[in-house]
Design a protein around this motif. Sequence first.
Motif, short mmCIF file in Angstrom:
data_model
loop_
_atom_site.label_atom_id
_atom_site.label_comp_id
_atom_site.label_asym_id
_atom_site.label_seq_id
_atom_site.Cartn_x
_atom_site.Cartn_y
_atom_site.Cartn_z
N GLN A 120 29.40 -84.00 10.58
CA GLN A 120 30.31 -84.51 11.58
C GLN A 120 31.12 -83.39 12.22
N TYR A 122 34.95 -82.73 14.58
CA TYR A 122 36.14 -83.20 15.28
C TYR A 122 35.99 -82.69 16.71
N VAL A 175 38.16 -87.28 18.24
CA VAL A 175 37.49 -88.19 17.31
C VAL A 175 36.79 -87.38 16.23
N CYS A 176 36.42 -88.06 15.16
CA CYS A 176 35.52 -87.51 14.15
C CYS A 176 34.21 -88.27 14.31
N CYS A 177 33.15 -87.56 14.69
CA CYS A 177 31.89 -88.25 14.98
C CYS A 177 30.72 -87.29 14.77
N LEU A 178 29.52 -87.78 15.03
CA LEU A 178 28.32 -86.95 14.96
C LEU A 178 28.20 -86.13 16.23
N GLU A 181 26.74 -87.52 19.62
CA GLU A 181 27.60 -88.39 20.41
C GLU A 181 28.41 -87.58 21.42
N ARG A 255 40.31 -89.00 9.10
CA ARG A 255 39.43 -89.70 8.18
C ARG A 255 39.99 -89.57 6.76
N HIS A 286 33.80 -94.14 7.25
CA HIS A 286 32.85 -93.60 8.22
C HIS A 286 33.55 -92.98 9.42
N GLY A 287 34.86 -92.73 9.29
CA GLY A 287 35.55 -91.93 10.30
C GLY A 287 35.94 -92.68 11.55
N PHE A 288 35.99 -94.02 11.55
CA PHE A 288 36.32 -94.75 12.75
C PHE A 288 37.80 -95.06 12.87
#
Length: 304
Positions: A120, A122, A175-178, A181, A255, A286-288
């Motif tokens: 992931q 940031y 955000v924290c994501c892949l 994305e 997260r 899952h970081g949402f």
Amino acid sequence: MKILAIDSSGLVATVALLEDEDLIAEYTVHYKKTHSQTLLPMLDEIRTMAELDLKTIDAIAVASGPGSFTGLRIGSATAKGLAQGLEKPIIEVPTLEGLAWQMYGSSALVCPLMDARRNQVYAGIYAFAPMGQSEEMAKPEKGDTTPGNNMTEKRAEPDGNMSQEYEMTCLMEGVCCLLPEVVERLNGLGKPVVLLGDGVQAYRETLKETLKVPYTFAPAHRRLQSAAAVGALALRYAAQGRMVSCYEHKPEYFRLSQAERELAEKKAGSPDMSDFEKDGKMARTHGFEKTGEAGQTEEPEREA
């Protein structure tokens, strides 16, 4: 206004002293030492070299997250301690915004990427535009989006006075994501982009292969966190009244820590938990959902 700025959100420890528009001192270390070893000695060195009377400081600026759990806690505790002892306010500067501010005035989009591990990142996407023209930066670019490093986008010169002040607009909130994305969002915006942060080094080859818009990587002196940038942006926030007390400040982790994720997953499988509780817990793992709660336990792989 005199500001002491601190950023220990990543691998770099950095401290700066600013007075109005002048950078008085900056001390940055990117080496194999923990922030608990370096931060206070760096602050003391700046105090000594700049002959600083701490009582003359008007506010403490600190990178408030996201980032390393341990690093954020060290920076936050240092800022809170100084603010309480000196009876001064704290100016919270989101880490990603502080990174982006280093590219002030850029005609390209600015995308800070921090390696969040666990596959992931940031990330955020920002744009600079002359005051009053920020809406134009949110519109997708038409025309060629051939991949490459060519950064030739032109910016119209202002009429009359050549001096121009810019404002930073957020096109994608932190955000924290892949990583895919973020790349998809950048490709969709269709504009040239500058990428910076430690995530660039971690995912350089993937970025080269998947970006379909003109891009460039920020040079070494602007790639990682800078307390000077945190302080400069804090000056703007202070003018907007965006200050908190030492009792109100808390870092944003984005997260849960590893220990909390494991506990949440364990509870999510417990028969006495409601479906609502399970869904809420798993969403955070899952970081949402952002979290700024104190008492986080650091993930071993993200120690600063």
